[in-house]
Design a protein around this motif. Structure first.
Motif, mmCIF file in Angstrom:
data_model
loop_
_atom_site.group_PDB
_atom_site.id
_atom_site.type_symbol
_atom_site.label_atom_id
_atom_site.label_comp_id
_atom_site.label_asym_id
_atom_site.label_seq_id
_atom_site.Cartn_x
_atom_site.Cartn_y
_atom_site.Cartn_z
ATOM 1 N N SER A 96 0.816 -1.211 0.000
ATOM 2 C CA SER A 96 0.000 0.000 0.000
ATOM 3 C C SER A 96 0.854 1.267 0.000
ATOM 4 N N PHE A 98 4.045 1.580 -1.425
ATOM 5 C CA PHE A 98 4.752 1.711 -2.699
ATOM 6 C C PHE A 98 4.275 0.632 -3.669
ATOM 7 N N PRO A 99 3.045 0.756 -4.137
ATOM 8 C CA PRO A 99 2.454 -0.300 -4.966
ATOM 9 C C PRO A 99 3.162 -0.544 -6.289
ATOM 10 N N TYR A 100 3.843 0.458 -6.829
ATOM 11 C CA TYR A 100 4.469 0.291 -8.145
ATOM 12 C C TYR A 100 5.617 -0.701 -8.141
ATOM 13 N N TYR A 101 6.125 -1.082 -6.997
ATOM 14 C CA TYR A 101 7.156 -2.125 -6.960
ATOM 15 C C TYR A 101 6.561 -3.520 -7.135
ATOM 16 N N ASP A 104 0.722 -3.286 -11.183
ATOM 17 C CA ASP A 104 -0.173 -2.184 -11.509
ATOM 18 C C ASP A 104 -0.472 -1.352 -10.260
ATOM 19 N N TYR A 105 -0.213 -0.045 -10.340
ATOM 20 C CA TYR A 105 -0.295 0.837 -9.176
ATOM 21 C C TYR A 105 -1.644 0.744 -8.463
ATOM 22 N N GLU A 106 -2.722 1.048 -9.163
ATOM 23 C CA GLU A 106 -4.041 1.094 -8.522
ATOM 24 C C GLU A 106 -4.486 -0.271 -8.014
ATOM 25 N N GLU A 107 -4.252 -1.289 -8.817
ATOM 26 C CA GLU A 107 -4.640 -2.649 -8.419
ATOM 27 C C GLU A 107 -3.877 -3.090 -7.168
ATOM 28 N N GLU A 109 -2.266 -1.143 -4.973
ATOM 29 C CA GLU A 109 -2.583 -0.294 -3.824
ATOM 30 C C GLU A 109 -3.846 -0.811 -3.127
#
Length: 176
Positions: A96, A98-101, A104-107, A109
């Motif tokens: 939550s 740093f979701p981009y690691y 997909d960012y939104e998914e 997160e």
């Protein structure tokens, strides 16, 4: 509750021997992937190195290996530890934040937040998990969040023993 102390890994992390620490923990994880402590320590180490890349001594560190190990251990954990509170809240926190690691960012997160919610609902009496969960939903219940922060501060030293970066990180970050 997991005892986070692990002398060999703690020394490597303390000395910022990131490649050696990842290799050591990854090897132990491959020997027994169902060891929850090893799974979490490997994931956290990889996440920490990637997040703190510009602040740590990253010279000679193979960033791609850390990224690949983080994704591998995360997928394994999601398949095998989806009911384990410690996995849910620590990985939920990392995802939550740093979701981009993780994809997909939104998914991702949303997945991280859902993992925090699930961990909290599995044990509503755990004030540290509650504090982390409510931190993402601060506006819903600020008084309850503040109360869980005060209670959590009393538990941090006992919960996060050891000299590894996971223990140090959570003792520092959750004590604010």
């Amino acid at each position: 509750m997991i005892n986070w102390e692990w002398n060999e890994a703690d020394i490597l992390e303390k000395n910022q021997q990131w490649n050696e620490a990842r290799t050591y923990i990854y090897t132990k994880w491959m020997e027994n992937q169902l060891d929850l402590k090893v799974t979490i320590r490997l994931g956290f180490l990889c996440w920490y190195v990637l997040v703190e890349w510009d602040c740590i001594n990253s010279e000679g560190v193979n960033q791609e290996k850390f990224e690949n190990s983080l994704k591998e251990v995360t997928q394994f954990g999601l398949m095998n530890f989806s009911e384990e509170i410690e996995f849910l809240w620590i990985f939920g926190y990392m995802i939550s934040m740093f979701p981009y690691y993780f994809g997909d960012y939104e998914e991702m997160e949303q997945l991280g937040i859902e993992m925090l919610r699930k961990a909290h609902h599995l044990d509503t009496s755990d004030s540290i998990v509650k504090m982390v969960y409510l931190g993402h939903n601060y506006n819903e219940n600020p008084k309850e969040y503040e109360k869980s922060c005060k209670m959590s501060k009393l538990l941090l030293v006992d919960r996060f023993k050891g000299e590894g970066i996971l223990a140090e990180y959570f003792r520092e970050v959750l004590n604010r």
